[in-house]
Write a protein that holds these residues in place. Structure first.
Motif, PDB file in Angstrom:
ATOM      1  N   GLY A 166       0.799  -1.221   0.000  1.00 17.50           N
ATOM      2  CA  GLY A 166       0.000   0.000   0.000  1.00 17.50           C
ATOM      3  C   GLY A 166       0.830   1.268   0.000  1.00 17.50           C
ATOM      4  N   TRP A 167       0.186   2.354   0.441  1.00 19.18           N
ATOM      5  CA  TRP A 167       0.804   3.676   0.346  1.00 19.18           C
ATOM      6  C   TRP A 167       2.047   3.798   1.212  1.00 19.18           C
ATOM      7  N   VAL A 168       2.133   3.028   2.312  1.00 17.83           N
ATOM      8  CA  VAL A 168       3.314   3.098   3.182  1.00 17.83           C
ATOM      9  C   VAL A 168       4.557   2.669   2.415  1.00 17.83           C
ATOM     10  N   GLN A 169       4.426   1.621   1.615  1.00 20.61           N
ATOM     11  CA  GLN A 169       5.565   1.144   0.840  1.00 20.61           C
ATOM     12  C   GLN A 169       6.018   2.210  -0.160  1.00 20.61           C
ATOM     13  N   TYR A 170       5.084   2.884  -0.806  1.00 18.20           N
ATOM     14  CA  TYR A 170       5.457   3.920  -1.774  1.00 18.20           C
ATOM     15  C   TYR A 170       6.134   5.102  -1.071  1.00 18.20           C
ATOM     16  N   ARG A 171       5.635   5.433   0.110  1.00 19.68           N
ATOM     17  CA  ARG A 171       6.251   6.522   0.880  1.00 19.68           C
ATOM     18  C   ARG A 171       7.683   6.160   1.269  1.00 19.68           C
ATOM     19  N   LEU A 172       7.886   4.906   1.672  1.00 23.26           N
ATOM     20  CA  LEU A 172       9.219   4.463   2.058  1.00 23.26           C
ATOM     21  C   LEU A 172      10.174   4.446   0.871  1.00 23.26           C
ATOM     22  N   LEU A 173       9.672   4.084  -0.302  1.00 23.56           N
ATOM     23  CA  LEU A 173      10.534   4.072  -1.490  1.00 23.56           C
ATOM     24  C   LEU A 173      10.943   5.494  -1.880  1.00 23.56           C
ATOM     25  N   CYS A 174      10.050   6.464  -1.681  1.00 27.84           N
ATOM     26  CA  CYS A 174      10.416   7.870  -1.913  1.00 27.84           C
ATOM     27  C   CYS A 174      11.467   8.317  -0.904  1.00 27.84           C
ATOM     28  N   ARG A 175      11.249   7.958   0.361  1.00 29.24           N
ATOM     29  CA  ARG A 175      12.196   8.297   1.424  1.00 29.24           C
ATOM     30  C   ARG A 175      13.551   7.645   1.166  1.00 29.24           C
ATOM     31  N   GLU A 176      13.525   6.416   0.616  1.00 34.28           N
ATOM     32  CA  GLU A 176      14.774   5.696   0.342  1.00 34.28           C
ATOM     33  C   GLU A 176      15.629   6.422  -0.688  1.00 34.28           C
ATOM     34  N   ARG A 177      14.990   7.085  -1.635  1.00 32.30           N
ATOM     35  CA  ARG A 177      15.762   7.857  -2.615  1.00 32.30           C
ATOM     36  C   ARG A 177      16.546   8.971  -1.925  1.00 32.30           C
ATOM     37  N   LEU A 178      15.927   9.636  -0.959  1.00 32.32           N
ATOM     38  CA  LEU A 178      16.624  10.681  -0.199  1.00 32.32           C
ATOM     39  C   LEU A 178      17.722  10.079   0.670  1.00 32.32           C
ATOM     40  N   ALA A 179      17.439   8.915   1.259  1.00 35.58           N
ATOM     41  CA  ALA A 179      18.434   8.253   2.104  1.00 35.58           C
ATOM     42  C   ALA A 179      19.660   7.861   1.287  1.00 35.58           C
ATOM     43  N   ARG A 180      19.449   7.469   0.041  1.00 38.56           N
ATOM     44  CA  ARG A 180      20.591   7.102  -0.800  1.00 38.56           C
ATOM     45  C   ARG A 180      21.402   8.320  -1.210  1.00 38.56           C
ATOM     46  N   MET A 181      20.756   9.466  -1.333  1.00 38.72           N
ATOM     47  CA  MET A 181      21.519  10.689  -1.593  1.00 38.72           C
ATOM     48  C   MET A 181      22.368  11.045  -0.374  1.00 38.72           C
ATOM     49  N   ARG A 182      21.810  10.866   0.817  1.00 39.00           N
ATOM     50  CA  ARG A 182      22.600  11.112   2.030  1.00 39.00           C
ATOM     51  C   ARG A 182      23.754  10.118   2.128  1.00 39.00           C
ATOM     52  N   CYS A 183      23.510   8.904   1.685  1.00 40.10           N
ATOM     53  CA  CYS A 183      24.554   7.882   1.655  1.00 40.10           C
ATOM     54  C   CYS A 183      25.714   8.338   0.766  1.00 40.10           C
ATOM     55  N   LEU A 184      25.406   8.956  -0.370  1.00 37.49           N
ATOM     56  CA  LEU A 184      26.446   9.492  -1.251  1.00 37.49           C
ATOM     57  C   LEU A 184      27.273  10.537  -0.510  1.00 37.49           C
ATOM     58  N   TRP A 185      26.614  11.425   0.202  1.00 38.75           N
ATOM     59  CA  TRP A 185      27.319  12.447   0.985  1.00 38.75           C
ATOM     60  C   TRP A 185      28.213  11.791   2.037  1.00 38.75           C
ATOM     61  N   ASP A 186      27.688  10.776   2.742  1.00 38.55           N
ATOM     62  CA  ASP A 186      28.465  10.078   3.770  1.00 38.55           C
ATOM     63  C   ASP A 186      29.739   9.466   3.169  1.00 38.55           C
ATOM     64  N   ILE A 187      29.605   8.850   2.006  1.00 38.43           N
ATOM     65  CA  ILE A 187      30.753   8.214   1.364  1.00 38.43           C
ATOM     66  C   ILE A 187      31.789   9.253   0.947  1.00 38.43           C
ATOM     67  N   LEU A 188      31.323  10.355   0.344  1.00 32.65           N
ATOM     68  CA  LEU A 188      32.251  11.413  -0.072  1.00 32.65           C
ATOM     69  C   LEU A 188      32.963  12.011   1.133  1.00 32.65           C
ATOM     70  N   PHE A 189      32.218  12.271   2.213  1.00 34.41           N
ATOM     71  CA  PHE A 189      32.804  12.845   3.424  1.00 34.41           C
ATOM     72  C   PHE A 189      33.800  11.870   4.051  1.00 34.41           C
ATOM     73  N   ASP A 190      33.451  10.576   4.042  1.00 28.96           N
ATOM     74  CA  ASP A 190      34.333   9.549   4.591  1.00 28.96           C
ATOM     75  C   ASP A 190      35.646   9.500   3.819  1.00 28.96           C
ATOM     76  N   ARG A 191      35.556   9.621   2.504  1.00 30.32           N
ATOM     77  CA  ARG A 191      36.781   9.591   1.690  1.00 30.32           C
ATOM     78  C   ARG A 191      37.627  10.844   1.894  1.00 30.32           C
ATOM     79  N   LEU A 192      36.968  11.985   2.046  1.00 29.19           N
ATOM     80  CA  LEU A 192      37.715  13.229   2.288  1.00 29.19           C
ATOM     81  C   LEU A 192      38.478  13.159   3.606  1.00 29.19           C
ATOM     82  N   GLN A 193      37.886  12.504   4.604  1.00 28.57           N
ATOM     83  CA  GLN A 193      38.547  12.379   5.903  1.00 28.57           C
ATOM     84  C   GLN A 193      39.810  11.523   5.818  1.00 28.57           C
ATOM     85  N   LYS A 194      39.860  10.624   4.838  1.00 26.61           N
ATOM     86  CA  LYS A 194      41.001   9.724   4.702  1.00 26.61           C
ATOM     87  C   LYS A 194      42.147  10.337   3.907  1.00 26.61           C
ATOM     88  N   ILE A 195      41.899  11.486   3.274  1.00 27.81           N
ATOM     89  CA  ILE A 195      42.949  12.132   2.447  1.00 27.81           C
ATOM     90  C   ILE A 195      43.971  12.798   3.351  1.00 27.81           C
TER      91      ILE A 195
END
Length: 195
Positions: A166-195
């Motif tokens: 139902g609608w909860v699953q669709y809401r979570l899939l929309c939220r997951e797209r934002l979570a994956r963008m934050r994941c990209l930021w986390d990875i970039l920040f993690d790599r910058l810390q290692k430089i």
């Protein structure tokens, strides 16, 4: 017009990154415990305990999947990771109570009560010296968790718990797209810390 094209480009980039993570992680995520290689640890990712007056079925399905793992002899210990948001129920304590009620011995349960984000839950495992584990959540969440764990240098598999509908699953899939963008930021920040 520039804003329209900029918005469309942004949507394309978000969707492309979402699909890239799925493509990279999908082969490590399975729906049956029997298909997994045995591991000492399984990380069960938390979420809200209740939705309204009912036990959150997404959390229930994760716990049921973790129980199947233990029963199949695929995991020796469960790491129950979650947080205790202000005004809401304690996720790991509720998860532990469910596991105990369903026959999982206390000495096979570990609790991480500082796992307010998937990134933190996995980082806590890495900091504890755990390099190999099974992740338990829904497929859309598992794909991101596997991607993060592999970035951290961990050997992981994932067991996909059942999804809601139902609608909860669709809401979570929309939220997951934002979570994956934050994941990209986390990875970039993690790599910058290692430089």
């Amino acid at each position: 017009m520039v804003f329209v094209y900029g918005g469309l480009l942004g949507l394309v980039l978000v969707e492309s990154w979402y699909r890239w993570i799925s493509w990279q992680s999908r082969r490590f995520c399975v729906g049956r415990a029997e298909l997994l290689t045995s591991s000492t640890y399984a990380l069960v990712l938390g979420t809200r305990v209740r939705v309204g007056r009912s036990f959150n079925r997404y959390l229930l399905y994760r716990l049921q999947a973790a129980l199947r793992l233990v029963q199949a002899g695929k995991a020796e210990k469960l790491i129950l990771s979650g947080s205790h948001p202000a005004g809401l129920m304690d996720q790991p304590a509720s998860m532990k109570a469910w596991c105990l009620e369903n026959g999982i011995p206390a000495d096979r349960i570990l609790v991480d009560d500082r796992g307010s984000r998937t990134w933190q839950s996995l980082r806590h495992c890495r900091e504890a010296g755990i390099r190999e584990l099974i992740i338990v959540s829904q497929r859309f969440h598992n794909e991101r968790a596997v991607f993060i764990a592999r970035h951290m240098g961990m050997q992981v598999q994932a067991l996909n718990a059942a999804n809601g509908h139902g609608w909860v699953q669709y809401r979570l899939l929309c939220r997951e797209r934002l979570a994956r963008m934050r994941c990209l930021w986390d990875i970039l920040f993690d790599r910058l810390q290692k430089i």
